[in-house]
Scaffold this active site. Structure first.
Site, PDB file in Angstrom:
ATOM      1  N   TYR A 250       0.873  -1.170   0.000  1.00 41.40           N
ATOM      2  CA  TYR A 250       0.000   0.000   0.000  1.00 41.40           C
ATOM      3  C   TYR A 250       0.913   1.223   0.000  1.00 41.40           C
ATOM      4  CZ  TYR A 250      -3.962   3.016   0.620  1.00 41.40           C
ATOM      5  OH  TYR A 250      -4.922   3.957   0.404  1.00 41.40           O
ATOM      6  N   PRO A 252      -0.070   0.131  -3.872  1.00 42.75           N
ATOM      7  CA  PRO A 252       0.508  -0.740  -4.898  1.00 42.75           C
ATOM      8  C   PRO A 252       0.831   0.078  -6.158  1.00 42.75           C
ATOM      9  CG  PRO A 252      -1.878  -0.960  -4.871  1.00 42.75           C
ATOM     10  CD  PRO A 252      -1.533   0.020  -3.776  1.00 42.75           C
ATOM     11  N   SER A 253       1.631  -0.487  -7.049  1.00 40.34           N
ATOM     12  CA  SER A 253       1.875   0.210  -8.331  1.00 40.34           C
ATOM     13  C   SER A 253       0.687  -0.008  -9.261  1.00 40.34           C
ATOM     14  CB  SER A 253       3.103  -0.353  -9.042  1.00 40.34           C
ATOM     15  OG  SER A 253       4.129  -0.596  -8.154  1.00 40.34           O
ATOM     16  N   HIS A 258      -3.496  -7.933  -5.559  1.00 39.50           N
ATOM     17  CA  HIS A 258      -2.526  -9.021  -5.708  1.00 39.50           C
ATOM     18  C   HIS A 258      -1.704  -9.143  -4.432  1.00 39.50           C
ATOM     19  CE1 HIS A 258      -0.734  -5.281  -7.228  1.00 39.50           C
ATOM     20  NE2 HIS A 258       0.374  -5.705  -6.646  1.00 39.50           N
ATOM     21  N   VAL A 259      -1.152 -10.333  -4.221  1.00 39.49           N
ATOM     22  CA  VAL A 259      -0.370 -10.610  -3.010  1.00 39.49           C
ATOM     23  C   VAL A 259       1.021 -11.085  -3.426  1.00 39.49           C
ATOM     24  CG1 VAL A 259      -0.219 -12.063  -0.940  1.00 39.49           C
ATOM     25  CG2 VAL A 259      -2.459 -11.258  -1.723  1.00 39.49           C
ATOM     26  N   HIS A 260       2.040 -10.554  -2.746  1.00 35.81           N
ATOM     27  CA  HIS A 260       3.424 -10.946  -3.035  1.00 35.81           C
ATOM     28  C   HIS A 260       3.805 -12.149  -2.159  1.00 35.81           C
ATOM     29  CE1 HIS A 260       4.387  -6.960  -4.973  1.00 35.81           C
ATOM     30  NE2 HIS A 260       3.272  -6.684  -4.324  1.00 35.81           N
TER      31      HIS A 260
HETATM   32  O1  G7M Z   1       3.797  -2.654  -6.141  1.00 35.54           O
HETATM   33  P1  G7M Z   1       2.828  -3.686  -6.532  1.00 35.54           P
HETATM   34  O2  G7M Z   1       2.227  -4.385  -5.341  1.00 35.54           O
HETATM   35  O3  G7M Z   1       1.749  -3.161  -7.466  1.00 35.54           O
HETATM   36  O4  G7M Z   1       3.668  -4.804  -7.318  1.00 35.54           O
HETATM   37  C1  G7M Z   1       3.328  -5.337  -8.579  1.00 35.54           C
HETATM   38  C2  G7M Z   1       4.229  -6.527  -8.859  1.00 35.54           C
HETATM   39  O5  G7M Z   1       3.916  -7.036 -10.139  1.00 35.54           O
HETATM   40  C3  G7M Z   1       5.726  -6.190  -8.860  1.00 35.54           C
HETATM   41  O6  G7M Z   1       6.412  -7.034  -7.966  1.00 35.54           O
HETATM   42  C4  G7M Z   1       6.138  -6.397 -10.311  1.00 35.54           C
HETATM   43  O7  G7M Z   1       7.460  -6.893 -10.459  1.00 35.54           O
HETATM   44  C5  G7M Z   1       5.118  -7.400 -10.830  1.00 35.54           C
HETATM   45  N1  G7M Z   1       4.872  -7.273 -12.266  1.00 35.54           N
HETATM   46  C6  G7M Z   1       4.727  -6.128 -12.953  1.00 35.54           C
HETATM   47  N2  G7M Z   1       4.489  -6.433 -14.261  1.00 35.54           N
HETATM   48  C7  G7M Z   1       4.266  -5.442 -15.297  1.00 35.54           C
HETATM   49  C8  G7M Z   1       4.496  -7.785 -14.404  1.00 35.54           C
HETATM   50  C9  G7M Z   1       4.300  -8.660 -15.530  1.00 35.54           C
HETATM   51  O8  G7M Z   1       4.067  -8.281 -16.675  1.00 35.54           O
HETATM   52  N3  G7M Z   1       4.366  -9.995 -15.236  1.00 35.54           N
HETATM   53  C10 G7M Z   1       4.634 -10.473 -13.976  1.00 35.54           C
HETATM   54  N4  G7M Z   1       4.690 -11.794 -13.809  1.00 35.54           N
HETATM   55  N5  G7M Z   1       4.805  -9.667 -12.924  1.00 35.54           N
HETATM   56  C11 G7M Z   1       4.747  -8.323 -13.123  1.00 35.54           C
END
Ligand code: G7M
Length: 319
Positions: A250, A252-253, A258-260
């Site tokens: 928070y 997020p981009s 979504h969850v990391h």
């Molecule tokens: O900051 P945020 O929680 O929004 O993180 C988004 C995550 O999505 C980041 O860890 C990025 O590396 C990942 N991500 C972004 N893109 C554009 C892609 C993609 O095209 N494919 C995959 N597999 N991951 C992405």
């Protein structure tokens, strides 16, 4: 089912990667010729990366170059006569060298974003950062209206959900439109070293933009991601739940929930206290109080070029 040991799982990852790399060998770009450098957006000696604004056939593009971690599986090739040394210092028992590694061990990870928008350029540009402590009123009056007027494309997310991109990388899917998700490697992971493991679980529902939208109705979704995600990673990569951290950014981009999932050994960018919220904490907070994330003030950081920084600046927040 008994967990696969990490070495066996590593072989599997390497084999799958090889297969995938062979399939992808007809990619559009084989080299970085014909790319014009416009500007260095950022370079970081600690993280060993270089971010460039470039032009490709007149279109703006971002090129990200990152040195990759050492791979334990290639140690014996690294420490061999194929690595040549040039002495740069000698003092008593201490000596340093410039080492030239065998060609095939010298790869760096390159990421290309083309065409890139001004928002992509500012995402990777080095800038001053500022902390915002967002109250529920500030979220309603400043952040939410700003996000609603934004049009930062999340087409890559829809491509994954619609199986138009990266479908061969999917590790696990629960197809339920309400509580389901797709788990796959994050773009940041080269899918080689398990200690760098980084996956992302992207939900099927398009109704949750961020942490702020979550309440008790999302508990089945969140528990699903937590338990099925951890189990899928144990099965596929042999990494136990006790070696994983699961969290949400928070801000997020990309505003599609979504969850990391990252390995504990990974010093993941974005795991700072002013950005990461642990999934287990989120579940517990919502269980105790359904509207916890609608009521709570949340601290996050913005960068000088972020639209959200400018919006808050207009309100006089930084005066
Ligand atoms: O900051 P945020 O929680 O929004 O993180 C988004 C995550 O999505 C980041 O860890 C990025 O590396 C990942 N991500 C972004 N893109 C554009 C892609 C993609 O095209 N494919 C995959 N597999 N991951 C992405």
């Amino acid at each position: 089912m008994a967990a696969m040991n990490e070495e066996k799982a590593m072989d599997l990852v390497t084999k799958k990667r090889k297969l995938h790399d062979e399939e992808e060998s007809d990619d559009k770009f084989n080299n970085l010729g014909n790319i014009e450098i416009v500007e260095v957006l950022n370079d970081n000696s600690r993280e060993k990366c270089l971010f460039l604004h470039t032009k490709i056939s007149g279109e703006d593009a971002v090129v990200l170059m990152e040195k990759t971690p050492f791979d334990r599986n290639t140690m014996t090739q690294l420490v061999s006569e194929d690595t040549t040394l040039k002495e740069t210092l000698k003092n008593d028992i201490y000596s340093t060298y410039e080492a030239q590694l065998p060609h095939h061990l010298n790869a760096v990870k390159a990421t290309l974003i083309c065409p890139a928008t001004e928002k992509h350029l500012s995402k990777y540009r080095q800038q001053k950062t500022f902390a915002i402590c967002e109250t529920k009123e500030m979220y309603e009056n400043v952040t939410k209206p700003y996000l609603q007027e934004q049009k930062f494309s999340i087409q890559w997310v829809y491509n994954i959900l619609d199986k138009k991109s990266e479908s061969d990388r999917i590790v696990f899917e629960d197809a339920c439109p309400k509580d389901g998700f797709i788990l796959l490697p994050d773009m940041k992971w080269n899918r080689k070293e398990l200690s760098q493991l980084y996956l992302v679980a992207i939900v099927h529902t398009r109704e949750v933009l961020s942490l702020r939208d979550l309440n008790h109705t999302h508990l089945p979704l969140l528990n699903n991601i937590l338990h099925k995600g951890m189990e899928a990673i144990r099965k596929e990569f042999g990494v136990k739940p006790s070696k994983l951290r699961m969290y949400v950014h928070y801000q997020p981009s990309y505003h599609h929930f979504h969850v990391h999932f990252t390995h504990l050994a990974l010093d993941a960018p974005g795991f700072e206290a002013d950005r990461a919220h642990l999934l287990q904490d989120i579940i517990e907070n919502i269980t105790i109080k359904s509207d916890y994330y609608q009521q709570k003030s949340i601290v996050f950081k913005v960068r000088e070029c972020d639209g959200l920084y400018l919006k808050y600046k207009e309100t006089g927040y930084f005066d």
